[in-house]
Design an enzyme around this catalytic site. Structure first.
Site, PDB file in Angstrom:
ATOM      1  N   GLU A  45      38.449  34.979  29.650  1.00 55.11           N
ATOM      2  CA  GLU A  45      39.661  34.718  28.879  1.00 55.11           C
ATOM      3  C   GLU A  45      39.371  33.718  27.754  1.00 55.11           C
ATOM      4  OE1 GLU A  45      43.231  34.013  31.069  1.00 55.11           O
ATOM      5  OE2 GLU A  45      42.505  35.026  32.878  1.00 55.11           O
ATOM      6  N   GLU A  47      37.757  45.345  37.559  1.00 55.60           N
ATOM      7  CA  GLU A  47      37.795  46.540  36.704  1.00 55.60           C
ATOM      8  C   GLU A  47      36.417  47.187  36.578  1.00 55.60           C
ATOM      9  OE1 GLU A  47      40.439  45.603  33.031  1.00 55.60           O
ATOM     10  OE2 GLU A  47      39.826  43.712  33.955  1.00 55.60           O
ATOM     11  N   GLU A  99      37.623  36.228  35.564  1.00 56.91           N
ATOM     12  CA  GLU A  99      38.392  36.818  34.477  1.00 56.91           C
ATOM     13  C   GLU A  99      37.947  36.135  33.189  1.00 56.91           C
ATOM     14  OE1 GLU A  99      42.603  36.717  35.514  1.00 56.91           O
ATOM     15  OE2 GLU A  99      42.324  38.537  36.731  1.00 56.91           O
ATOM     16  N   LYS A 112      44.191  32.020  42.889  1.00 54.23           N
ATOM     17  CA  LYS A 112      43.794  31.588  41.545  1.00 54.23           C
ATOM     18  C   LYS A 112      43.600  30.074  41.441  1.00 54.23           C
ATOM     19  CE  LYS A 112      44.654  35.484  39.093  1.00 54.23           C
ATOM     20  NZ  LYS A 112      43.724  36.075  38.127  1.00 54.23           N
ATOM     21  N   ARG A 137      40.407  38.116  44.932  1.00 51.94           N
ATOM     22  CA  ARG A 137      41.273  39.309  44.904  1.00 51.94           C
ATOM     23  C   ARG A 137      41.915  39.610  46.252  1.00 51.94           C
ATOM     24  NH1 ARG A 137      42.203  39.310  39.690  1.00 51.94           N
ATOM     25  NH2 ARG A 137      40.320  39.603  38.446  1.00 51.94           N
ATOM     26  N   HIS A 146      43.509  45.724  30.260  1.00 58.48           N
ATOM     27  CA  HIS A 146      43.376  45.056  31.556  1.00 58.48           C
ATOM     28  C   HIS A 146      44.585  45.356  32.446  1.00 58.48           C
ATOM     29  CE1 HIS A 146      42.627  42.014  34.610  1.00 58.48           C
ATOM     30  NE2 HIS A 146      43.803  41.481  34.361  1.00 58.48           N
ATOM     31  N   ASP A 203      48.870  30.845  32.406  1.00 61.04           N
ATOM     32  CA  ASP A 203      47.938  31.958  32.185  1.00 61.04           C
ATOM     33  C   ASP A 203      48.748  33.220  31.908  1.00 61.04           C
ATOM     34  OD1 ASP A 203      45.562  33.312  31.949  1.00 61.04           O
ATOM     35  OD2 ASP A 203      45.279  33.562  34.102  1.00 61.04           O
ATOM     36  N   THR A 221      39.410  26.921  37.766  1.00 58.32           N
ATOM     37  CA  THR A 221      39.391  27.563  36.449  1.00 58.32           C
ATOM     38  C   THR A 221      38.365  26.801  35.620  1.00 58.32           C
ATOM     39  OG1 THR A 221      41.764  28.027  36.635  1.00 58.32           O
ATOM     40  CG2 THR A 221      40.797  28.180  34.430  1.00 58.32           C
ATOM     41  N   ASP A 241      38.904  32.437  34.626  1.00 54.40           N
ATOM     42  CA  ASP A 241      39.948  32.335  35.651  1.00 54.40           C
ATOM     43  C   ASP A 241      39.408  32.955  36.948  1.00 54.40           C
ATOM     44  OD1 ASP A 241      42.287  32.315  37.137  1.00 54.40           O
ATOM     45  OD2 ASP A 241      43.165  34.031  36.090  1.00 54.40           O
ATOM     46  N   GLN A 248      44.689  37.061  46.691  1.00 54.87           N
ATOM     47  CA  GLN A 248      45.707  37.371  45.679  1.00 54.87           C
ATOM     48  C   GLN A 248      46.540  38.591  46.080  1.00 54.87           C
ATOM     49  OE1 GLN A 248      43.938  38.367  41.899  1.00 54.87           O
ATOM     50  NE2 GLN A 248      45.897  38.685  40.883  1.00 54.87           N
TER      51      GLN A 248
HETATM   52 CA    CA Z   1      43.972  35.410  34.449  1.00 53.37          CA
END
Ligand code: CA
Length: 400
Positions: free
Chosen positions: A189, A346, A187, A241, A225, A123, A116, A245, A221, A228
């Site tokens: 992607e 975000e 996320e 993570k 948080r 971002h 990834d 996925t 993804d 992480q």
């Molecule tokens: Ca990612």
């Protein structure tokens, strides 16, 4: 030619590949999406063999991997053959068409290694500002190389698979705390599916991306948080993570995205020679993120700082080999505007600005029962658009 709905995002300019089964038959088969139908391609290839390579063995598989292994020449030949079939007599196709609502779609690829990346400047800048306020948002290496990490391929699942809220350690006021993640995020992607293998010691040049990238799908993804933030220093993402996925079921061939190719953003500072662009490998894909059916973001892929060609060149520059079925993902797609951000981190600015939903509800991070759907489209031929389908997942309560 068979009749197609006028508004379809799955017209003859798209022809994405997937894997399906029908009720009462566990056998998985390769299908191609056309209009509201799935074309069962193996029997069609069987019936039409003679003239050109025998493609039937590559299609009589429960995953796309044998086709991925075959390489660019075969991919191009099969696409030409498919295009002929689609434009040919409807009565030849009709016995091999199944309504998309009547089939179950599966993970199309037996995924090998998974990487990834972190390719959106917006971002990376947002995340830098949220996690390291007061310091330079981009790390000193960010504009010199596509930053990435190796993820967990065994927990890549197809759209529609429920996601159990992960549990783990997070930072607490008096030492680490343990429990279900309280900051579960997404996320948005784009994933790139690799074919044609390389040998250890070989590298793939930027100019050769199309020899190895078969196609793209949408990818979510899922990210915890809190887990992480506590575990990532100094080695990067791990359990925050690796629990899940999600990917969309249709792999859109790179050949279908010619009309989507755009110039990537200007490079400043200049890049080392192995990363220099040789042609326009940006992709003008438009994504849309919906939370419980409400659109919360429309991330534009065209502005991504690093292209798939550069990511693959970087991924292999040290001689690391790639295998058919390997996948690499773009990193969260975020644009310059607030409503273009590809993660709740975000959109809610680290949880400080709750997102208002039209039903009066608000969200910072995901609650149990929430459903996230990411969809995508791209320019097709002659002003049309093609679809990347959707990747969907619902959050189930933690099993702790
Ligand atoms: Ca990612």
């Amino acid at each position: 030619m068979i009749e197609l709905p006028g508004s379809t995002l799955f017209g003859p300019a798209n022809l994405p590949y997937g894997v399906f089964s029908v009720p009462g038959d566990r056998r998985r088969r390769i299908g191609v999406a056309i209009g509201d139908h799935v074309l069962d391609v193996a029997p069609l290839a069987d019936a039409s063999s003679g003239g050109g390579a025998d493609l039937a063995p590559l299609l009589a598989s429960p995953v796309l991997n044998p086709l991925l292994a075959a390489g660019r020449r075969t991919w191009t030949e099969l696409r030409a053959r498919l295009t002929d079939w689609i434009h040919g007599p409807a009565e030849v196709l009709r016995p091999h068409l199944l309504a998309v609502g009547e089939v179950e779609l599966h993970l199309p690829v037996d995924v090998g290694d998974y990487v990834d990346f972190y390719a959106s400047e917006h971002h990376a800048t947002n995340v830098g500002r949220i996690f390291r306020p007061g310091s330079e948002p981009l790390t000193p290496n960010w504009k010199h190389l596509p930053i990435g990490y190796h993820g967990r391929s065994g927990t890549i699942v197809v759209s529609g698979t429920d996601i159990v809220r992960p549990q783990g350690q997070r930072r607490g006021d008096a030492g680490p705390e343990f429990g279900p993640s309280t900051r579960l995020d997404i996320e948005a992607e784009v994933g790139f599916v690799l074919g044609a293998a390389t040998r250890m010691g070989e590298s793939v040049a930027v100019a050769d991306v199309a020899e190895h990238v078969f196609g793209v799908f949408l990818l979510n993804d899922w990210s915890a948080r809190d887990i992480q933030a506590w575990e990532s220093t100094p080695l990067g993402p791990f359990l925050g993570k690796s629990f899940a996925t999600s990917v969309s079921p249709w792999v859109v061939p790179l050949d279908a995205l010619d009309a989507a190719r755009v110039a990537p953003p200007p490079r400043d500072p200049p890049l080392l020679s192995y990363l220099r662009d040789v042609d326009d490998r940006g992709l003008d894909l438009e994504l849309e993120v919906a939370l419980n059916g409400h659109v919360v973001s429309r991330p534009p892929f065209a502005g991504m700082y690093w292209t798939a060609a550069q990511q693959l060149a970087h991924l292999t520059v040290n001689g690391a080999s790639v295998r058919p079925g390997d996948v690499f993902a773009s990193g969260t797609v975020s644009g310059p505007e607030k409503e273009q951000r590809g993660s709740l981190l975000e959109l809610s600015w680290g949880g400080t600005e709750p997102i208002a939903l039209p039903d009066g509800d608000t969200r910072t991070f995901l609650e149990d029962g929430d459903e996230i759907t990411i969809t995508g489209t791209a320019p097709g031929t002659a002003g049309s658009r093609i679809g990347l389908g959707e990747v969907r997942g619902r959050v189930l309560p933690s099993r702790s």
